[in-house]
Design a protein around this motif. Structure first.
Motif, PDB file in Angstrom:
ATOM      1  N   ASP A  44    -121.334 -19.627 -16.408  1.00 56.98           N
ATOM      2  CA  ASP A  44    -121.932 -18.499 -15.685  1.00 56.98           C
ATOM      3  C   ASP A  44    -120.937 -17.983 -14.658  1.00 56.98           C
ATOM      4  O   ASP A  44    -120.866 -18.441 -13.523  1.00 56.98           O
ATOM      5  CB  ASP A  44    -123.230 -18.919 -14.999  1.00 56.98           C
ATOM      6  CG  ASP A  44    -124.341 -19.165 -15.998  1.00 56.98           C
ATOM      7  OD1 ASP A  44    -124.303 -18.547 -17.083  1.00 56.98           O
ATOM      8  OD2 ASP A  44    -125.233 -19.966 -15.703  1.00 56.98           O
ATOM      9  N   THR A  45    -120.147 -17.022 -15.063  1.00 58.46           N
ATOM     10  CA  THR A  45    -119.112 -16.454 -14.199  1.00 58.46           C
ATOM     11  C   THR A  45    -118.871 -15.014 -14.600  1.00 58.46           C
ATOM     12  O   THR A  45    -119.346 -14.558 -15.643  1.00 58.46           O
ATOM     13  CB  THR A  45    -117.815 -17.279 -14.298  1.00 58.46           C
ATOM     14  OG1 THR A  45    -116.887 -16.803 -13.325  1.00 58.46           O
ATOM     15  CG2 THR A  45    -117.196 -17.182 -15.679  1.00 58.46           C
ATOM     16  N   GLU A  46    -118.174 -14.287 -13.773  1.00 56.99           N
ATOM     17  CA  GLU A  46    -117.741 -12.927 -14.105  1.00 56.99           C
ATOM     18  C   GLU A  46    -116.229 -12.905 -14.052  1.00 56.99           C
ATOM     19  O   GLU A  46    -115.634 -13.332 -13.070  1.00 56.99           O
ATOM     20  CB  GLU A  46    -118.323 -11.907 -13.130  1.00 56.99           C
ATOM     21  CG  GLU A  46    -119.793 -11.667 -13.342  1.00 56.99           C
ATOM     22  CD  GLU A  46    -120.332 -10.516 -12.507  1.00 56.99           C
ATOM     23  OE1 GLU A  46    -119.608  -9.996 -11.642  1.00 56.99           O
ATOM     24  OE2 GLU A  46    -121.485 -10.143 -12.734  1.00 56.99           O
ATOM     25  N   SER A  50    -117.587  -6.395 -14.255  1.00 51.68           N
ATOM     26  CA  SER A  50    -118.941  -6.720 -13.832  1.00 51.68           C
ATOM     27  C   SER A  50    -119.812  -7.040 -15.046  1.00 51.68           C
ATOM     28  O   SER A  50    -119.876  -6.274 -16.007  1.00 51.68           O
ATOM     29  CB  SER A  50    -119.537  -5.540 -13.064  1.00 51.68           C
ATOM     30  OG  SER A  50    -120.847  -5.809 -12.674  1.00 51.68           O
ATOM     31  N   GLY A  51    -120.444  -8.196 -15.014  1.00 51.11           N
ATOM     32  CA  GLY A  51    -121.335  -8.593 -16.096  1.00 51.11           C
ATOM     33  C   GLY A  51    -120.656  -9.211 -17.297  1.00 51.11           C
ATOM     34  O   GLY A  51    -121.315  -9.534 -18.281  1.00 51.11           O
ATOM     35  N   TRP A  52    -119.331  -9.377 -17.262  1.00 52.60           N
ATOM     36  CA  TRP A  52    -118.612  -9.947 -18.401  1.00 52.60           C
ATOM     37  C   TRP A  52    -118.071 -11.301 -18.024  1.00 52.60           C
ATOM     38  O   TRP A  52    -117.479 -11.421 -16.961  1.00 52.60           O
ATOM     39  CB  TRP A  52    -117.477  -9.026 -18.833  1.00 52.60           C
ATOM     40  CG  TRP A  52    -116.856  -9.458 -20.127  1.00 52.60           C
ATOM     41  CD1 TRP A  52    -117.443  -9.406 -21.352  1.00 52.60           C
ATOM     42  CD2 TRP A  52    -115.558 -10.007 -20.299  1.00 52.60           C
ATOM     43  NE1 TRP A  52    -116.572  -9.895 -22.289  1.00 52.60           N
ATOM     44  CE2 TRP A  52    -115.402 -10.267 -21.669  1.00 52.60           C
ATOM     45  CE3 TRP A  52    -114.508 -10.314 -19.451  1.00 52.60           C
ATOM     46  CZ2 TRP A  52    -114.256 -10.812 -22.203  1.00 52.60           C
ATOM     47  CZ3 TRP A  52    -113.359 -10.863 -19.965  1.00 52.60           C
ATOM     48  CH2 TRP A  52    -113.240 -11.110 -21.336  1.00 52.60           C
ATOM     49  N   HIS A  55    -124.115 -14.159 -18.872  1.00 51.62           N
ATOM     50  CA  HIS A  55    -124.618 -15.427 -18.352  1.00 51.62           C
ATOM     51  C   HIS A  55    -125.242 -16.240 -19.474  1.00 51.62           C
ATOM     52  O   HIS A  55    -126.090 -15.758 -20.209  1.00 51.62           O
ATOM     53  CB  HIS A  55    -125.638 -15.171 -17.244  1.00 51.62           C
ATOM     54  CG  HIS A  55    -125.030 -14.461 -16.077  1.00 51.62           C
ATOM     55  ND1 HIS A  55    -124.185 -15.091 -15.196  1.00 51.62           N
ATOM     56  CD2 HIS A  55    -125.115 -13.179 -15.666  1.00 51.62           C
ATOM     57  CE1 HIS A  55    -123.792 -14.228 -14.283  1.00 51.62           C
ATOM     58  NE2 HIS A  55    -124.339 -13.057 -14.549  1.00 51.62           N
ATOM     59  N   TYR A  61    -118.065 -16.595 -23.168  1.00 53.06           N
ATOM     60  CA  TYR A  61    -117.217 -17.315 -22.216  1.00 53.06           C
ATOM     61  C   TYR A  61    -115.921 -17.742 -22.900  1.00 53.06           C
ATOM     62  O   TYR A  61    -114.831 -17.602 -22.338  1.00 53.06           O
ATOM     63  CB  TYR A  61    -117.965 -18.521 -21.655  1.00 53.06           C
ATOM     64  CG  TYR A  61    -117.154 -19.348 -20.687  1.00 53.06           C
ATOM     65  CD1 TYR A  61    -116.828 -18.859 -19.427  1.00 53.06           C
ATOM     66  CD2 TYR A  61    -116.725 -20.623 -21.028  1.00 53.06           C
ATOM     67  CE1 TYR A  61    -116.087 -19.621 -18.541  1.00 53.06           C
ATOM     68  CE2 TYR A  61    -115.995 -21.391 -20.147  1.00 53.06           C
ATOM     69  CZ  TYR A  61    -115.672 -20.884 -18.906  1.00 53.06           C
ATOM     70  OH  TYR A  61    -114.941 -21.637 -18.029  1.00 53.06           O
ATOM     71  N   SER A 117    -111.764 -15.511 -10.023  1.00 50.68           N
ATOM     72  CA  SER A 117    -113.170 -15.807 -10.289  1.00 50.68           C
ATOM     73  C   SER A 117    -113.490 -17.243  -9.883  1.00 50.68           C
ATOM     74  O   SER A 117    -114.645 -17.624  -9.817  1.00 50.68           O
ATOM     75  CB  SER A 117    -113.492 -15.601 -11.769  1.00 50.68           C
ATOM     76  OG  SER A 117    -112.870 -16.611 -12.551  1.00 50.68           O
TER      77      SER A 117
END
Length: 156
Positions: A44-46, A50-52, A55, A61, A117
């Motif tokens: 769960d990271t960006e 934004s949004g990539w 989640h 990932y 990140s």
């Protein structure tokens, strides 16, 4: 140190000063984002956008890790590959060198932003991409001569 809450309650009469009016009334509130300031592990990271990669999606990932790896690999490839030949016009060669330098710096900054990140997997993908790229293009393992390279090292 003085307790300002005590001062407001007892010396000013218990009233707080009026708060400023809400700025941006009518605008939808943004979702609250947590920014990590230390390395963490998880999907769960960006990364970069934004949004990539989204989640909870292990496939996205993994795609983000591959993308960062390839970007770091490209930085090393652009650092050690000669695109300008000695028989080219000096002006054309200078413009081409400048354009390639700008592209290399831009990709390098993208790798840096991805690492910011603070995701451990992204960090390892970036370091791995740089390492494999240097092994192939910068070291003497794959047919490089023993002469030092006259190419400038990346300074951006």
């Amino acid at each position: 140190m003085e307790d300002y809450g005590y001062v407001i309650r007892h010396q000013i009469g218990g009233k707080l000063p009026p708060s400023p009016p809400f700025i941006g009334a009518g605008i939808r509130p943004h979702r609250k984002m947590m920014m990590h300031m230390t390395f963490f592990w998880g999907i769960d990271t960006e990364v970069l956008f934004s949004g990539w990669p989204g989640h909870g999606s292990i496939g996205m990932y993994a795609l983000a890790l591959i993308f960062v790896f390839v970007l770091a690999f490209l930085v090393e490839w652009l650092s050690y590959t000669r695109f300008v030949r000695s028989h080219q016009n000096d002006v054309v060669a200078g413009v081409l060198q400048t354009l390639l330098y700008v592209v290399r710096c831009g990709i390098g900054y993208m790798v840096m932003l991805a690492v910011m990140s603070f995701n451990g997997g992204v960090f390892l993908a970036a370091v791995g991409g740089h390492a494999i790229g240097f092994l192939i293009f910068g070291s003497r393992v794959f047919g490089k001569s023993s002469q030092p390279s006259d190419l400038p090292q990346m300074k951006c």
